[in-house]
Design an enzyme around this catalytic site. Sequence first.
Site, PDB file in Angstrom:
ATOM      1  N   HIS A 504       0.812  -1.273  -0.051  1.00 31.14           N
ATOM      2  CA  HIS A 504      -0.006   0.083  -0.018  1.00 31.14           C
ATOM      3  C   HIS A 504       0.721   1.151   0.104  1.00 31.14           C
ATOM      4  CE1 HIS A 504      -2.976  -3.041   1.604  1.00 31.14           C
ATOM      5  NE2 HIS A 504      -3.734  -2.579   0.732  1.00 31.14           N
ATOM      6  N   ASN A 505       1.782   1.281  -1.056  1.00 25.97           N
ATOM      7  CA  ASN A 505       2.532   2.523  -1.149  1.00 25.97           C
ATOM      8  C   ASN A 505       2.273   3.335  -2.260  1.00 25.97           C
ATOM      9  OD1 ASN A 505       3.514   1.100  -3.527  1.00 25.97           O
ATOM     10  ND2 ASN A 505       4.740  -0.113  -2.005  1.00 25.97           N
ATOM     11  N   ILE A 507       3.333   3.592  -5.314  1.00 23.75           N
ATOM     12  CA  ILE A 507       3.431   2.923  -6.661  1.00 23.75           C
ATOM     13  C   ILE A 507       1.876   2.257  -6.819  1.00 23.75           C
ATOM     14  CG2 ILE A 507       4.174   1.633  -8.079  1.00 23.75           C
ATOM     15  CD1 ILE A 507       6.918   1.547  -6.244  1.00 23.75           C
ATOM     16  N   HIS A 508       1.553   1.841  -5.752  1.00 18.57           N
ATOM     17  CA  HIS A 508       0.037   1.138  -5.854  1.00 18.57           C
ATOM     18  C   HIS A 508      -1.040   2.273  -6.013  1.00 18.57           C
ATOM     19  CE1 HIS A 508      -3.662  -0.927  -4.499  1.00 18.57           C
ATOM     20  NE2 HIS A 508      -3.899  -0.027  -3.778  1.00 18.57           N
ATOM     21  N   ASP A 545      -5.120   5.745  -0.247  1.00 19.36           N
ATOM     22  CA  ASP A 545      -4.169   4.790   0.742  1.00 19.36           C
ATOM     23  C   ASP A 545      -3.198   5.466   1.319  1.00 19.36           C
ATOM     24  OD1 ASP A 545      -5.438   2.076   1.178  1.00 19.36           O
ATOM     25  OD2 ASP A 545      -4.367   1.517  -1.030  1.00 19.36           O
ATOM     26  N   ASP A 654      -8.554  -0.774  -7.508  1.00 23.56           N
ATOM     27  CA  ASP A 654      -7.903  -1.497  -6.289  1.00 23.56           C
ATOM     28  C   ASP A 654      -7.399  -2.697  -6.411  1.00 23.56           C
ATOM     29  OD1 ASP A 654      -6.818  -0.574  -4.031  1.00 23.56           O
ATOM     30  OD2 ASP A 654      -8.580  -1.099  -2.840  1.00 23.56           O
ATOM     31  N   GLN A 706      -5.383 -17.585  -2.715  1.00 28.08           N
ATOM     32  CA  GLN A 706      -5.250 -16.494  -3.714  1.00 28.08           C
ATOM     33  C   GLN A 706      -6.211 -16.894  -4.931  1.00 28.08           C
ATOM     34  OE1 GLN A 706      -3.664 -13.972  -4.208  1.00 28.08           O
ATOM     35  NE2 GLN A 706      -3.795 -13.521  -6.498  1.00 28.08           N
TER      36      GLN A 706
END
Length: 782
Positions: A504-505, A507-508, A545, A654, A706
């Site tokens: 959650h940075n 770049i995201h 975020d 997202d 996943q």
Amino acid sequence: MKHMFKNILFHKKGKHDKNDAIKKAFSLFSVPSNENERIIKFWPLKFKEKDEETLYIIKLCDNMYSKKYVILVSHLISLLLMYSVCLIVGNINDLFSVLKLTYILLHTFTAINIILILTLHATHYVEMFKSIKGEIFIFYIMMIFVIWCSWLFILFNNIKDLLPIVVNVNNFLYATYANNKINIVLGFFAYLPIFYLITIIPCRICYSCAFDILFFIMKVAIFSVYYLITMKSYILTDNIFMIISALVGSLFIFVIRYIIEIQRRLSFHNWNKQTKQIIKLKKTLKEEKQKLSTTNIEEIYNLINDSIGNYYNENKKQKETDWSIVNNLEKILNILKEDNLFSPDLKTINKKNYNHIYGYIMDLKKQKEIINDKIGSKEEPEAESESECVDESKEGSQIESIFESISDVKQKKKSDLAYTSSYEEKENEILKYDFNMNMDKENISIDIWNTKFLDRKSPNYDAFIKIGYILLNKYYISNQNISVKILYSLLYEMKKGYNDVPYHNSIHAAMVTKHCSILITSLDTVNILKDNEMAAFLISALGHDIGHFGRTNMFLKNCSNFLRIIYNDKSILENYHCSYLFNILSKEEHNIFKKEDLKTLTNLRQLIIEVILATDMSKHIKILAQFRIKSIKIKSYIEKNIILCLKMIIKAADLSHNCVDWSEHYLWVKRLVNEFYSEGDDLLERGFELNPLFDRKAHNNFIQIQRTFLRELVLPLISSLKTLDTSTITQLMLSHVKRNYSKWTKIEKDETKKEKYLNELLTDVPNSWKIVYAPNLNIYKL
């Protein structure tokens, strides 16, 4: 007069029904008498639906193609056999000297047929017939007719001087005599192409009547030509009688073949109908299986739709309709007694193998179990989880609860978006930034879906400011005469607010913003938003975020974090992101909306809040259910529900790391799993039981989790968005999701690959990912 008209109408209807019953009883065709129910056009004989007629021909051609070698061999044998018989008969009766032209044509005709047969087989004739079947059929019939008539006239011309003076009916059929020795069968040789025509080309199409007409013309030609040659010694009435006989015989054969063909077509129609129903049923079952979960509100919606359908179903009896409607109403009443209308049934969830997925997205709190007291009671936490879920579901369905940030306590003449700080503070703050006004923006395309943010030499940390600048300048700044310095100031401050957590940075956030831009321009929503609304939506994506410190809402609830106290357990992180973002926008040097009036600012603030709060995964099922129920397809509906559409778009963006190429997707998954496991390690130290999503020790089950996440959450979300798609973007996203799902499935089945990929997910982890961050509480200082 009115009653008289009704009586006449009903009388005619009754008479019509009676006639229909008689027709059904004595019909050879076994087809419906009602014109609307008929599926076959009787002249020319074909299906009413073009697609069904095409499919019928394709199936015929496929059937012939599967037997092409049998057909080839049988026709060559038949042709050579007839050719040999003609030669033997000619040699026995010494006909070569008398019928020279006939035998020349015999050799030529045989050679042409052999070449034609071999050519058709060598050029995959069946595939050609599927598209140009009618033209080929008619052309071939004309060719045969010309060749046959040529054969006939040459034959009779050769033997006219050898015909007997007195002719009786028994010797009439072909009248191919030579010195009164023997009847020869040369005439039958001309029928061989017809035999070939029936089998190699599907005559059971709308051109089949041409074959019967040709057959009749051949017979008439035989008798008529012979009559012209022997006019002096033959009676005209006998010739007319033979022609009439040929006509009756041809009609009889045609009617029989016609009836048989209708029955074949009806059988094919029934088979095709059943096949379509089976395919539709399988597709429906597959769609139902792929659904995330049918919420109670969706169940009510479906039951009402079912009741309406039953009411208008003319095929159902009144009692059956009434019982079905009453039964559905009883189910609806029982469902309405439940509190969680926008949540899946917990009993249903517990029966599934992936209840931990729902536990995560619904913020179901797991047992708080202290390490020193592991054998404590386990029933109370379950009750707490259930009550929490019920409490969460009691939120209003129209608008999400909007929590004002603490910065709203002291409100000035304008809202916090327009809050003005002192001039000295503004000057000092701007001087802190080193603006690169000539920043290279060419290496990022905002229109390409598969941008490599991670799958490169080093992660693209500049993407946040570059993408933010390009999009906000395109849709808003360039039209509002706002200084570019303010835009850069805002973007730098927002980027500075993102921590360097694994997933959650910034770049995201850049990826989500870019994909939001692509989705909103590809879906039927781009022309509905105003410039300032588009800018607010992009700001929401950029800041959705901001300040994230690598922990989830579940963690904050379990640990009684300060943020939990502020936001009362409701979308804790998402409210925190909103507060952080508005804290930045409240400063004039970052406020790109400072030229908007107070009412507009309030609306833009509400839009930003609702869009960011929609990224809370605990609202995933509710938002998806609302969108499905509204079935948003018409533009007027989209305008009324634009906020709901924007929520769906940002949710899809997202989760869009699942909708990209495998190499990029895998790197995002690696970051996410390490962020989750870091939270799990923290929870374990504090003495909490872990959800398998966060348990490093359950890593062997990660691939199954996943796959479940892709199947149960991502696929239904993107599939629902297809109703807005005016391009092919959702199809592209779905294809990537399915490929990635297939890749995970193959890895899971191969133990060697599974072990390799699972190890890779947890190895070569940068030290920066291990840094523990905390929420920035400075944003709450008054």
